[in-house]
Design a protein around this motif. Structure first.
Motif, PDB file in Angstrom:
ATOM      1  N   GLY B  10      39.801  42.315  33.092  1.00 30.77           N
ATOM      2  CA  GLY B  10      39.951  43.757  33.258  1.00 30.77           C
ATOM      3  C   GLY B  10      41.239  44.213  32.612  1.00 30.77           C
ATOM      4  N   TYR B  11      41.334  45.517  32.379  1.00 34.05           N
ATOM      5  CA  TYR B  11      42.594  46.063  31.847  1.00 34.05           C
ATOM      6  C   TYR B  11      42.743  47.483  32.350  1.00 34.05           C
ATOM      7  N   VAL B  52      43.037  36.550  27.577  1.00 33.06           N
ATOM      8  CA  VAL B  52      43.242  35.584  28.669  1.00 33.06           C
ATOM      9  C   VAL B  52      42.561  36.168  29.909  1.00 33.06           C
ATOM     10  N   PRO B  53      41.761  35.376  30.615  1.00 34.76           N
ATOM     11  CA  PRO B  53      41.089  35.941  31.801  1.00 34.76           C
ATOM     12  C   PRO B  53      42.076  36.408  32.866  1.00 34.76           C
ATOM     13  N   GLY B  56      39.940  33.387  37.365  1.00 34.09           N
ATOM     14  CA  GLY B  56      39.043  32.302  36.996  1.00 34.09           C
ATOM     15  C   GLY B  56      39.665  31.396  35.951  1.00 34.09           C
ATOM     16  N   GLN B  57      38.860  30.454  35.468  1.00 38.56           N
ATOM     17  CA  GLN B  57      39.389  29.481  34.520  1.00 38.56           C
ATOM     18  C   GLN B  57      38.565  29.450  33.237  1.00 38.56           C
ATOM     19  N   LEU B  58      39.289  29.446  32.125  1.00 43.33           N
ATOM     20  CA  LEU B  58      38.643  29.344  30.813  1.00 43.33           C
ATOM     21  C   LEU B  58      39.188  28.096  30.131  1.00 43.33           C
ATOM     22  N   ARG B  59      38.284  27.225  29.703  1.00 44.41           N
ATOM     23  CA  ARG B  59      38.717  26.001  29.016  1.00 44.41           C
ATOM     24  C   ARG B  59      38.153  26.010  27.595  1.00 44.41           C
ATOM     25  N   LEU B  60      39.067  25.840  26.637  1.00 39.75           N
ATOM     26  CA  LEU B  60      38.653  25.726  25.233  1.00 39.75           C
ATOM     27  C   LEU B  60      38.822  24.271  24.820  1.00 39.75           C
TER      28      LEU B  60
END
Lengths: 301, 225
Positions: B10-11, B52-53, B56-60
Motif C-alpha cells: 500500500g502507499y 518492497v512489500p 508479508g515476505q517476498l523472496r527473490l
C-alpha cells in the motif's frame, strides 16, 4: 602500482559502450567545459598572485632581517671619535658579523635621488651611517642600544623591524589570501559540477530507469556520468590553464625598478605548479559527480 | 524462484492488496488478470524488486527482499526478464543496441555474444529493423524488441506487463506464441493482462494457472475462463 595505472588508463580511455548509454547533452557539456576553463584560468591567476606575494614576503624577510643601521648624530668635531667608539662597541658585540662606516661618497649617493649629485656632504651636518651585518644567530638589539646609550650618546640603532614587520605580515596575508581564493575556486567548481551533474541525472531519469530495469548496478550508472563530467572538467581545466599561463607570460618581466607589480608571473620551477590544477580539477569533478550520482541513485526507486 | 507469502502493499495510507501468496516455480506459466487499477502492475513490480512489500515476505531466488542490498537486486534483475506495455527504450540507441543493453550493463563481451544477439533478433523477427531507432518502430515491433531485450541474458523468469496492450490481435497471438515457446524451453512466465480472450486462446496451447486480483485479494480464476 600497475593495477592503479591500468584502472586510471581504463577510466581515461573508457568503456565506449558504457558511455553510449547516457545520451549526449550538448548544452550541459559545453557549460561544464566553459566553467572548468574559467575556474582554471582564475586559479592560475590566484596561484601566480599567491606565489608572488610569497616571494615578496621571503625577500623582505631574508634580505632585511640580518641587517641594521647605526646613525650617529654629533657635532662635526666629535663625529670621528663617536664613529670610532661605535665601531669599537660593535666589534665586541656578539651577533655582529660585520660593521662598516659608510664613506662620504656612499652617503652622497644615498642622498643623490633627493638632493642631486653635487651635494657637498662634507660641508653639511649629515649623520654618519654605520652598516651592520648580523651573524645567523642575530644580535641582541636592546642590549646594544643600552651599551650605545652609555658609550656613544649620539648613536641611534635602526634594526628595520619597525617597518619590516608590517610589510612581511602584509605580504604573508596576501599569500594566504591567494591560497584561500584557490580553495574557494575548488569549492565553487565542486558546487558547479554538482549542479550540472544533478541536472544531467534528473534529465536522464528515464535512461536510469531503463538501466535499472535491465539489471545495471548503481556503480555502472554512476560511472557513465562520473567519467563524462570528470573528462569535461579535465579538458576544460587544461584549456583554462593554458590560457592562464599565456596571460601570465604576457605580464611584464620581474624588474627591480617595477617592484611588486613586475614580479607577478611564475619563476623557475613554479611554472610547473599550474599543471597541478588540471588533475585537481578532474579530481574535484570526479568526487562531486560521484557524490551527486550516489545520492540521486539512492533516492530513486 | 519468486515467492510471495501473505504479502501486502500500500502507499499513501491506502492498501492496494493484502494477504497475497504466490510461488513462481521453475517452468511454470501464470496469467495475472483483474480490472484496471487492481494492482497487477504493482504485483509485477514487487516480483522484480522495484517495490518492497509493506507486510508479508517476498523472496527473490531464495533471498528476502528486505535484506537485499541494491547490488543484489540488480543481480536478481539479470535473472528476470521484464517486458512492459510502454517498453521503455533508450531512444538514442539502435534496436540492436537496446536489445544488447543487458549484456552491456552486466559486463559481458559483446563480440562473444554477437551470434546469440543476432539469433535472438531473428527469432523475434526484427532482423531488418536492427539498425533502426526505437521511435521508428511500430507497436508490435517495439513489443518484440522489448521481449528480445528481456531474453538476451537468458533469464530464468520472464515477467510481462500487458505485453499485447498496444498491438493488434494477430501480433498479440504472435507474441503469445513466443512466450509459450519460451515456457517450453523451461522459462518461468508471468503475464499480467486484462485481455481474457488472449488468455483463453493461450490456454489451448499451454498449461497455465490464471490468477485474478479482485477486492484487494489474489484468487485462482475459475471456470469463467
Amino acid at each position: 602500482m600497475k593495477p592503479l595505472l591500468d584502472q586510471l588508463a581504463g577510466f581515461v580511455l573508457g568503456d565506449v559502450r558504457a558511455d553510449q548509454v547516457v545520451p549526449p547533452t550538448g548544452i550541459t557539456a559545453r557549460l561544464t567545459l566553459f566553467s572548468a576553463a574559467v575556474m582554471a584560468f582564475v586559479a592560475v591567476c590566484a596561484l601566480s598572485l599567491a606565489l608572488a606575494a610569497g616571494r615578496l614576503a621571503d625577500r623582505w624577510e631574508n634580505e632585511l632581517a640580518r641587517t641594521a643601521t647605526l646613525r650617529i648624530s654629533a657635532p662635526s668635531a666629535q663625529m670621528a671619535a663617536q664613529t670610532k667608539a661605535a665601531l669599537r662597541v660593535l666589534e665586541t658585540t656578539t651577533g655582529v658579523a660585520e660593521a662598516r662606516a659608510l664613506s662620504d661618497a656612499e652617503q652622497a649617493a644615498l642622498l643623490a635621488p633627493w638632493f642631486g649629485p653635487d651635494l657637498p656632504v662634507d660641508q653639511l651636518p649629515i649623520p654618519r651611517l654605520i652598516e651592520i651585518v648580523e651573524t645567523d644567530e642575530g644580535m641582541d638589539g636592546e642590549g646594544l642600544r643600552l651599551r650605545l646609550a652609555a658609550e656613544v650618546p649620539g648613536a641611534v640603532l635602526d634594526d628595520h623591524n619597525r617597518w619590516r614587520t608590517p610589510l612581511v605580515l602584509a605580504a604573508e596575508r596576501f599569500r594566504l589570501l591567494g591560497l584561500v581564493v584557490l580553495l574557494l575556486i575548488g569549492a565553487a567548481m565542486a558546487a558547479m559540477i554538482t549542479l550540472a551533474a544533478n541536472a544531467s541525472l534528473a534529465a536522464n531519469a528515464q535512461v536510469i530507469s531503463v538501466l535499472r530495469l535491465v539489471g545495471a548496478r548503481d556503480s555502472f550508472i554512476a560511472g557513465a556520468f562520473v567519467r563524462r563530467f570528470t573528462l569535461r572538467a579535465l579538458f576544460g581545466a587544461a584549456f583554462g590553464v593554458a590560457l592562464g599561463c599565456g596571460a601570465i607570460l604576457l605580464l611584464p618581466r620581474a624588474q627591480v625598478e617595477g617592484g611588486f607589480l613586475t614580479g607577478l608571473g611564475f619563476q623557475g620551477w613554479h611554472w610547473l605548479l599550474p599543471l597541478v590544477i588540471v588533475p585537481l580539477a578532474a579530481a574535484v569533478a570526479y568526487a562531486a559527480t560521484r557524490a551527486a550520482a550516489q545520492i540521486t541513485l539512492r533516492n530513486m526507486p | 524462484m519468486i515467492e510471495l507469502e501473505n504479502v501486502a502493499y500500500g502507499y499513501d495510507g491506502g492498501e492496494v492488496f493484502a494477504d497475497v501468496s504466490l510461488a513462481l516455480n521453475a517452468g511454470s506459466f501464470h496469467f495475472l488478470t483483474g480490472p484496471s487499477g487492481s494492482g497487477k502492475s504493482t504485483l509485477l513490480k514487487l516480483c522484480y524488486g522495484v517495490l518492497v512489500p509493506t507486510a508479508g515476505q517476498l523472496r527473490l531466488f531464495g533471498k528476502d527482499r528486505r535484506g537485499m542490498a541494491r547490488d543484489d537486486i540488480a543481480l536478481a534483475r539479470r535473472r528476470i526478464g521484464v517486458v512492459h506495455q510502454d517498453c521503455q527504450f533508450l531512444d538514442h540507441l539502435s534496436v540492436s543496441d537496446n536489445i544488447a543493453l543487458p549484456l552491456m550493463v552486466s559486463g559481458r563481451d559483446l563480440l562473444a555474444e554477437d551470434a546469440n544477439l543476432s539469433e535472438l533478433v531473428g527469432w523475434v523477427g526484427l532482423r531488418d529493423r536492427a539498425k533502426a531507432l526505437p521511435p521508428e518502430l511500430s507497436g508490435g515491433e517495439r513489443q518484440r524488441a522489448a521481449l528480445a531485450r528481456a531474453l538476451i541474458l537468458s533469464p530464468e523468469v520472464v515477467l510481462a506487463d500487458e505485453p499485447t496492450g498496444n498491438v493488434d490481435w494477430e501480433m498479440s497471438q504472435r507474441l503469445m506464441r513466443l512466450l509459450i515457446e519460451l515456457n517450453r524451453m523451461g522459462k518461468t512466465i508471468l503475464i499480467a493482462t486484462h485481455d481474457l480472450a488472449l488468455i483463453r486462446a493461450a490456454k489451448a496451447h499451454v498449461q497455465a494457472r490464471v490468477l485474478r486480483i479482485a477486492g484487494r485479494r489474489l484468487h485462482l480464476a475459475g471456470a469463467d475462463l
